[in-house]
Design an enzyme around this catalytic site. Sequence first.
Site, PDB file in Angstrom:
ATOM      1  N   LYS A  91     -17.471   9.357  47.441  1.00  0.00           N
ATOM      2  CA  LYS A  91     -17.525  10.755  47.430  1.00  0.00           C
ATOM      3  C   LYS A  91     -18.696  11.103  48.565  1.00  0.00           C
ATOM      4  CE  LYS A  91     -15.538  11.244  43.167  1.00  0.00           C
ATOM      5  NZ  LYS A  91     -15.666  10.798  41.702  1.00  0.00           N
TER       6      LYS A  91
ATOM      7  N   SER B 162     -18.674  16.124  36.667  1.00  0.00           N
ATOM      8  CA  SER B 162     -17.572  16.262  37.663  1.00  0.00           C
ATOM      9  C   SER B 162     -16.755  17.612  37.819  1.00  0.00           C
ATOM     10  CB  SER B 162     -16.667  15.280  37.856  1.00  0.00           C
ATOM     11  OG  SER B 162     -16.228  14.717  36.821  1.00  0.00           O
TER      12      SER B 162
ATOM     13  N   HIS C 137     -21.259  11.875  41.660  1.00  0.00           N
ATOM     14  CA  HIS C 137     -21.556  12.973  42.459  1.00  0.00           C
ATOM     15  C   HIS C 137     -22.936  13.365  42.695  1.00  0.00           C
ATOM     16  CE1 HIS C 137     -17.406  14.285  42.086  1.00  0.00           C
ATOM     17  NE2 HIS C 137     -17.420  13.844  40.731  1.00  0.00           N
TER      18      HIS C 137
HETATM   19  C1  LIG Z   1     -14.799  10.037  40.958  1.00  0.00           C
HETATM   20  C2  LIG Z   1     -15.604   9.560  39.748  1.00  0.00           C
HETATM   21  C3  LIG Z   1     -15.660   8.223  39.548  1.00  0.00           C
HETATM   22  C4  LIG Z   1     -14.660   7.490  39.975  1.00  0.00           C
HETATM   23  O1  LIG Z   1     -15.101   6.940  41.264  1.00  0.00           O
HETATM   24  P1  LIG Z   1     -14.069   6.491  42.368  1.00  0.00           P
HETATM   25  O2  LIG Z   1     -15.041   5.506  43.266  1.00  0.00           O
HETATM   26  O3  LIG Z   1     -13.420   7.460  42.973  1.00  0.00           O
HETATM   27  O4  LIG Z   1     -13.233   5.403  41.555  1.00  0.00           O
HETATM   28  C5  LIG Z   1     -16.508   7.788  38.443  1.00  0.00           C
HETATM   29  N1  LIG Z   1     -17.106   8.776  37.809  1.00  0.00           N
HETATM   30  C6  LIG Z   1     -17.242  10.155  38.124  1.00  0.00           C
HETATM   31  C7  LIG Z   1     -18.113  11.004  37.413  1.00  0.00           C
HETATM   32  C8  LIG Z   1     -16.544  10.840  39.153  1.00  0.00           C
HETATM   33  O5  LIG Z   1     -16.572  11.858  39.372  1.00  0.00           O
END
Ligand SMILES: *Cc1c(COP(=O)(O)O)cnc(C)c1O
Length: 391
Positions: free
Chosen positions: A239, A180, A208
């Site tokens: 996302k 990320s 992602h």
């Molecule tokens: C944003 C993210 C999460 C968490 O997801 P949310 O739905 O925002 O809690 C988990 N893993 C990765 C790699 C992320 O970038």
Amino acid sequence: MSRWDWLTAALQRLDESQLRRKQHASRPLPNGGCERDGRRLRDFANNDYLNLAGDERLRAAAESALKDNGVGARASALICGRTPWHECLEQRLAAFERQPAALLFPTGMAANVGTIAALVRAEDVVFCDRFNHASLVDGCRLSGARLRVYRHDALDKLEQELTKASDAPRRWIVTDSVFSMDGDLAPLPVLCDLAERYRAELIVDEAHGTGVFGPTGRGVCEMMHVEDRVAVRIGTLSKALGCLGGFVTGPQVLIDYLWNTARTQMFSTALPPAICAAAVAAIEIIDQQPQLMAELQSRVASFHEQLATHHLAVPTSARGPIVPILIGDAARTMNIAARLEERGFLVGAIRPPTVPQGTARLRVTITLAHDDDAINELAAALAETVQTGAA
Ligand SMILES: *Cc1c(COP(=O)(O)O)cnc(C)c1O
């Protein structure tokens, strides 16, 4: 003297090393903008890759479900919070990922923590990429298993550690599919080879990846043709899908087990039904318009071209809409981000402990909300602010 003096001191230390986080309120505006501290900015910091969070079709789906169901889910899914919208979304997610079943969680963070803590036993050994998301690390810690951290450019170390763990009841390899803060991809086929060779199970977080990679948006697992080799796939609705919530897809027995044991969904209120309805609409859009993913990649490519024109280096490993621009020093990173804001651009400014010491960076995300003009202007602004060395 106050009982919280030690907190004041801790915050002061953060201030001194330029690591204290400030709070802002950012109001989304149409066409990829946001308003923050009274300024209108082009938002290159969010994860709404397909520009779906404000989409009319998602809004309409949410509004209609809101009329019928109210706002909150009223209880955990186990008790009576699971509405027909939750059921519908789980079926759509399973069909989308071509898996027999799916389970929703309140967030992606909760899905990672809850799933890993439920599956990994204290006697097991769990292998975690050094750049994995905090939620994966926390899940591993909570499991109580022996934790081995490896670098994704040093898989020989992972292999060595796997050979040493042959006595454990189970070995688990846990990885982001898209890292990320670096935007690069996990070498999933190699990890699958290792998992198979050393009888380990692979857990992949596609936070992602979903809606971004793969011909039909099923993520890096689809793109790298390893869907049948990965034991557990976790995703988020927050996302590219523009909503909120986490999910796991897989065989019915896995879903039944997590339904009975994953504490972050058992002991937390179910997602709002309106969110589930919006997520169903988002999946329908991706199903019907796989060209959106190609369109996103072409904007990413034109951003890379612009950066090259301005002689701005980005790691060649960054393959998708997350583009890191390494600065190094935390204070300098904050300064450059502030100068970009003055010019009307919001980008992520990422510091330790989110990334290792000395690797503070700008994190730019390209989304379908940005047209070529916006992307070109950002590249030019980056070139000026980064290269003139805002100190
Ligand atoms: C944003 C993210 C999460 C968490 O997801 P949310 O739905 O925002 O809690 C988990 N893993 C990765 C790699 C992320 O970038």
